[in-house]
Structure formats: structure tokens, C-alpha cells
Design an enzyme around this catalytic site. Sequence first.
Site, PDB file in Angstrom:
ATOM      1  N   LYS A 644       0.827  -1.212   0.000  1.00 32.74           N
ATOM      2  CA  LYS A 644       0.000   0.000   0.000  1.00 32.74           C
ATOM      3  C   LYS A 644       0.860   1.261   0.000  1.00 32.74           C
ATOM      4  O   LYS A 644       0.619   2.188  -0.782  1.00 32.74           O
ATOM      5  CB  LYS A 644      -0.941  -0.018   1.212  1.00 32.74           C
ATOM      6  CG  LYS A 644      -1.913   1.151   1.241  1.00 32.74           C
ATOM      7  CD  LYS A 644      -2.887   1.034   2.415  1.00 32.74           C
ATOM      8  CE  LYS A 644      -3.866  -0.102   2.211  1.00 32.74           C
ATOM      9  NZ  LYS A 644      -4.937  -0.101   3.254  1.00 32.74           N
ATOM     10  N   GLN A 649       3.627   5.874  -2.767  1.00 30.23           N
ATOM     11  CA  GLN A 649       4.845   6.610  -3.111  1.00 30.23           C
ATOM     12  C   GLN A 649       5.027   6.736  -4.625  1.00 30.23           C
ATOM     13  O   GLN A 649       5.385   7.801  -5.136  1.00 30.23           O
ATOM     14  CB  GLN A 649       6.063   5.931  -2.496  1.00 30.23           C
ATOM     15  CG  GLN A 649       6.224   6.203  -1.019  1.00 30.23           C
ATOM     16  CD  GLN A 649       6.464   7.666  -0.735  1.00 30.23           C
ATOM     17  OE1 GLN A 649       7.490   8.230  -1.092  1.00 30.23           O
ATOM     18  NE2 GLN A 649       5.503   8.314  -0.100  1.00 30.23           N
ATOM     19  N   LYS A 712      14.655  -2.088  -2.464  1.00 33.77           N
ATOM     20  CA  LYS A 712      15.179  -0.815  -2.955  1.00 33.77           C
ATOM     21  C   LYS A 712      14.186   0.291  -2.591  1.00 33.77           C
ATOM     22  O   LYS A 712      13.037   0.031  -2.258  1.00 33.77           O
ATOM     23  CB  LYS A 712      15.351  -0.868  -4.477  1.00 33.77           C
ATOM     24  CG  LYS A 712      16.238  -1.996  -4.981  1.00 33.77           C
ATOM     25  CD  LYS A 712      16.245  -2.060  -6.501  1.00 33.77           C
ATOM     26  CE  LYS A 712      17.082  -3.218  -7.012  1.00 33.77           C
ATOM     27  NZ  LYS A 712      17.061  -3.319  -8.498  1.00 33.77           N
ATOM     28  N   GLY A 713      14.625   1.527  -2.683  1.00 32.77           N
ATOM     29  CA  GLY A 713      13.746   2.647  -2.368  1.00 32.77           C
ATOM     30  C   GLY A 713      12.766   2.938  -3.494  1.00 32.77           C
ATOM     31  O   GLY A 713      13.029   2.644  -4.664  1.00 32.77           O
ATOM     32  N   VAL A 714      11.636   3.547  -3.156  1.00 36.66           N
ATOM     33  CA  VAL A 714      10.614   3.884  -4.153  1.00 36.66           C
ATOM     34  C   VAL A 714      10.196   5.350  -4.091  1.00 36.66           C
ATOM     35  O   VAL A 714       9.318   5.773  -4.844  1.00 36.66           O
ATOM     36  CB  VAL A 714       9.354   2.992  -3.997  1.00 36.66           C
ATOM     37  CG1 VAL A 714       9.696   1.546  -4.249  1.00 36.66           C
ATOM     38  CG2 VAL A 714       8.716   3.173  -2.619  1.00 36.66           C
ATOM     39  N   GLY A 715      10.817   6.147  -3.239  1.00 38.54           N
ATOM     40  CA  GLY A 715      10.349   7.512  -3.037  1.00 38.54           C
ATOM     41  C   GLY A 715      10.549   8.431  -4.223  1.00 38.54           C
ATOM     42  O   GLY A 715       9.826   9.416  -4.372  1.00 38.54           O
ATOM     43  N   GLU A 716      11.544   8.132  -5.079  1.00 35.10           N
ATOM     44  CA  GLU A 716      11.881   9.085  -6.128  1.00 35.10           C
ATOM     45  C   GLU A 716      11.763   8.544  -7.550  1.00 35.10           C
ATOM     46  O   GLU A 716      11.616   9.329  -8.488  1.00 35.10           O
ATOM     47  CB  GLU A 716      13.300   9.618  -5.884  1.00 35.10           C
ATOM     48  CG  GLU A 716      13.360  10.477  -4.631  1.00 35.10           C
ATOM     49  CD  GLU A 716      14.770  10.820  -4.189  1.00 35.10           C
ATOM     50  OE1 GLU A 716      15.252  11.905  -4.534  1.00 35.10           O
ATOM     51  OE2 GLU A 716      15.386   9.985  -3.498  1.00 35.10           O
TER      52      GLU A 716
END
Length: 750
Positions: A644, A649, A712-716
Site C-alpha cells: 500500500k 509513493q 530498494k527505495g521507491v520515493g523518487e
Amino acid sequence: MSVIGQGIDRLDGRLKVTGQATYSAEHKLPRLAHGVMVLSTVPKGRITAIDSAMVKRMPGVILVLTHENAPRLPKPKEGGEGKTGGGEQSKPDQKKQPPNPKLSLLQDDRVQYNAQPIAVVVADTFEHARAAARSLQVRYAAEPAQLDFQQAKLRPRRPEPQPDRPPETGRGNAVRGLESAASRIDVTFTTPMENHNPLEPHATIADWQAEGLTLYDSTQNVSGVRKVAAQTFGIDVERIRVVCPFVGGGFGSKGTTWSHVMLAAMASRVAGVPVKLALERTQMYGPVGARPLTEQHLRLGASRDGKLLAVMHDTISSTSFVDDFVEPCTAVTRKAYASDSLQTSQRLATLNVGVPTYMRAPGESSGSFALESAMDELAYALDMDPVRLRLLNYAEKDPEKDIPWSSKSLRECYRVGAERFGWARRTAAPGSMRKGRTLVGWGMATCAYPANRKGAKASALINADGTALVRSGTHDLGTGTYTVMTQVAADALGMPVSTIRFELGDTRFPEAPVSGGSQTVASVGPAVYQAATAARDKLIATALGDSASPLHGLTPADIEAVDGWLRAKADPQRREAMGAVVARNGGKPIGAEASADQGDEKKRYAMQAFGAVFVEVHVDPDLGTVRVPRVVGAYGVGRVLNSKTTHSQLMGGIVWGLGMGLMEKTEMDWRFGRAVNANLADYHVPVNADIGDIDITVVDEHDPHINELGTKGVGEIGITGVAAAVANAIYHATGKRIRDLPITPDKLVV
């Protein structure tokens, strides 16, 4: 069943919607006074007079802090001037600057940009402080300022090399490759200055007591603020505490420590009371950074069959005379496609503006606009489908470092995205698709963002009441850190989510890196997992060594932790509640601390998240207005911790990408170097009515190298590629290639 990956609701959501979440400006302290910054109104010069006497007599005023009475700060080390190259600008002399040159801390009468902090007024109420600040009369000896980007770029400056951000790179012979190409693209793209507009403006409460300094600061980096404060004031870092349990949005602007934080501390020290300094919305434009202007020159050369023979990407971005910031637009180009010949460069054009800073996907968002638009132009020059062109030049390994990817699912992203969008129904000719009189355009782009990770620490305690407390000095910017870290801890401990409390945002907790670069999950997640696992193993060892435990005599390999119980794998009825083990052995919590450091994985593997975004636009042929009825995105981001929050994001990034492509621009009065749309009424961002259907798919991806969680990151990554996909769709609809953001109606009706 693992709780990791489940789309559980935000654990901090109820606090936020009921107003119980305490943001930085909301902490209650006795004798709290209010500070308001006064900002310069000229872009360059000296302050010749400040009439503070009258202001000091106004109701409620406690202090007027200016360069004339501000405490003198420790002098920085004598430093030389910046290195220069032939015909390039020299870096400004920073010998008189404070330890952090980004900070304007009232140490002299110099003004280097419009909206620079030049005074702080402290009063008993905010209303009194604001009235007094607006009454402060300041006179200047103005000097000629450099405010013309076109002039400044004629004398570009080579930036200092940074890790993974070299001023220039090259492989092969790009010039020769371009000369031999059957199809060539030679185009220039520009992106404007853009400002962060989080719902929560920057705010700090500073409380300077004899024993030390406490800062309640809206920040993405509590540990960073602490270190900057220690350096600025020349005091032991252990005497400083920084607290930030909630951040109302940051997007990069709160990753840097800005002047107002230290000014609040200085004011508190001089006034002898805690001081709250919250920026007004208009003060968010200038002294707390912005995305810089960029001009990007792209040259692509390809063979007749579409193979890239040369890629050349040269960028000039704006920076400040106060300090440098490089918008690394070429970072995405260096790794995006397989080409044996590539050349990139980064240069700076120095202006009398505030120091630029990180803004969601810095470099990758602006750089992908240029690269992915140029790739679309090349596809048309070759009469080739844009997806096919990208697949022909698919990089099976990192083309820059010649090492394998830790994981890459971009082919699957192209396939899934194209299928869900219906790309096969696209007719290639510009203007060939219509809905009545409305022009319909379909465009796409590749998305990419580094999978960053840094060392982080965390602690975990198992209590006698069957609950657990897990801590790390990280941050929740509204991204869901509270929730996903609780999920990671629950999985490692073998306890229900409801029994775990995760705390963050305090320098008293184990240190974590800045929450920027989409690295929090990849950095802090492993530390939380390791600390929780170590605490669980200690608990198991305690139970096995306790003759009163039903598990006594078994080995650790015989035991599993499930739903708050330790039990024998071979006989699940042979079990004991985890809290009971703690209670019977003195009641003192059993815990552990862990440090998860990145090893040499980045030397052996290239770590990147990838995706593909497809956009449909509807363009009014008479008015030039653009609507975006639907967007489809497919992403490969490793293991998802919460379906979610991940979806949220990625959706937020796409929405921002639409704003970047069609709306966002800081309108500057370049005569004076001041933003004229410094508010949320005139600085245009998307609202609900601007957004159509957004379809997001996260493809299955296993990454065994990024960290033990495989995440891994998903913010950007969600913002990358979107502006280019919009521009490409608009070209498909209208036949007009717009290379300057934002794409506003006036550019389409000319």
C-alpha cells in the site's frame, strides 16, 4: 506467513488524521518565545543601517538579532579559493563564511542573494514578532548582481568532483561515433527553477539550556543537524539533541540544515528562552534551497538499425555565490543505455540566488526529461517504435562501470506497461489520433533511480509484557517508515505488528543516515532486521538455558518464534510466551543493537531501480490546454515491504512528474532575483481535478545483493521519466516538440 509485503494501514495514520501527531512547531515548552526572520530585499550588496531601536520598543519584543549584535561564531579553517579551469569562473572567497557556507548567520553585513536572512526578531507572541519584523527598516548599499543565466553560462565553472558525480565522463570516441551515425539528434532542453512546497513549512524550536541545546526541527536528517550545530557553535556533539518524530513533507529541502535552524539556536541562547522559528510560506523561496535551472545539450547518433553509436550530454546548472550545488543531470545518461561511446559534462553558472538543493530525484528527474525526450526524437528520426528503440539499446550490465546489475527487471516493465496501456494500438504519425476535435497523444519513457544504501543502526527490546520496542534515529517524511520498519521488526521477532512500537526521529536513538536518496528502507531496514533477530536469539538462548522453561534442553535450531511465542518446531504445543521468558528471568527487557553497514557490494554490482511510464494526453487544438486522462507505470524495485505505501509513493511521484511537465516553475523577477509566485496560489502544482487514472504495477524482482531484505527505495523513481513521457505524448498529439519545461498552453498555440 510473513507480514513483509502486506499492505497494512499506516500505523501513524490515526495520529495524523486526529491531530495528535506532534510536528516540530507544535512541541510545548515553558516560556516559549516566537522568532520571525527578516530577509534581504536586494540580491547583492552591504547592509549600511538597521534601525532596530524603534522595533525593540514595540509590544512584546524580546530581542532583535542582527549582524551588529549576533554572537560571534568559531572561525572556520582558513581555506583557499575554489580551483578554476581556463576561462572558468573562480569560486567566491569563503574565508569569512561560517563553518557551513550555506548558512547565513549574521556574522557580517554582506548580502549575496535576495531573501537572505539578515535579522531575527523574537517576541512573546508570533503576532508581535511578525509585526516587529515587518517594521524593521534596513538600508543597503546595493551592488551589481549576476542574475542573468545566459550571461553566467558564458563563463561556466567546473564543479569539484564528488563520489559518483564526476564533472565529466567518457568512454569510447563519442565524436567519431556521432560522425559515423546514420541518424543524429542535436537538441537542447531547459528546466526552470522549482521550489519545494511541503504542507509543513520549515520550522525549528530551539531550547538552549546550561546543559546543552535541544532542537525540535523539521528535518530529514536529525544526526546531520546535530553535527552541523556542534560545528557551528563549537560545542560537543553530545550536548546537542535533535528531535523530529513527524515531518510534514520534505522532498529534499529538509535534508540540508539551513540558516533558520542555527538562527533559532542563537536567538534562544541570547534571549535566554526557548525560541520557535517557523518560516512563512513566502520565506520558503530563497533561504531553504530550490531545484536549479538547467540547460542540457543532448547529441545522439545511431546506426540505421537503431543502435546507439554515440551519446553526448552536456549540462549547465545554476548555482549560488554562497556555495555550490550540482544538479547531476548526466547521472541517468551514463547508465541508461548500451553505447560504446559516451561523453558527459557538468558545469555551473553562478548567480546571486540562494543555494540550490536536492529536490525529488535531483538530476534524475531533470536529466531524464532531456534524455528520454531526445530518445523519442531519435525514434521518430529512425521511423522506429520508441519502446523498440529502447529495447535495442538495453543495457544488460552497467555500461559505465562494466559490472553486472544487482537485479534489473526493465524488460518486464516495458512489457507489462505497454500491455496495460494498450501501446500496440498506437498509430505513430503525429496528430493521427483524435477524440472528436481533441488531439490525442501517447508517449512513454524509461524511469531509473539509484538503489542507494548507507550504514545505519537500530536497537530492539523485548519486554516482559510481551511487547517490543524498536528504535532508530531515522525519519518518516510521510512515506510510511513507522509502518514498514514495524513490519520488518515483526517478521524478525516473530511477534504480531500490534505488539511492536517503533520509535524514530531522535538523536538519542541509534544513528541512521539522512532520509534522502530513497535510501531509508534499504539502509535502516537491514539494521532493524538484524537488531530484532539478535534480540530474538538472545531470548531463545535465555529460554533454553532456563530449567523452568518448557523449551529447556532444546537447541536454537529446534526453536521458532511465531506470533509472540517461542515453540518447538517438532512439537508446536511445546511452547512459551516470549514475554513470560523475560518476566521469569528478572523482568529486565532483553535486547540488542545492530549496525548494518554496506560492504563491497557496490564495487561488484550496479544497484538501480528501473521502470517504464506511459502517458496519454488530450490537447485542445485552439486553446493549447493539456489534460492527462491516464498514466500507466511499471516498476522493478526489488522486494516490496508494504504494497500500500509503495503504491502511494509511486503514485505521488507520478503526480509530481505531471506537475513538473505541465505546471511547476518558480517565476523570478530577474531584475531583483526574487520569486514573485512565492505562495501556493500562484506556484502551480497538480490538484485532484488535474489527475486522471493512474495504473501502477510493481513487477516481481529478487535482488540478493542490495541488502538481506532485497529491497530498494521507491520515493523518487516515480517522478523520473514522467515529464519526458508527457512531452513525447504532446509531440505525438500535436507535432510540436517542446523542449522547455513546463509545457504551458502558450507554447502550444504559437
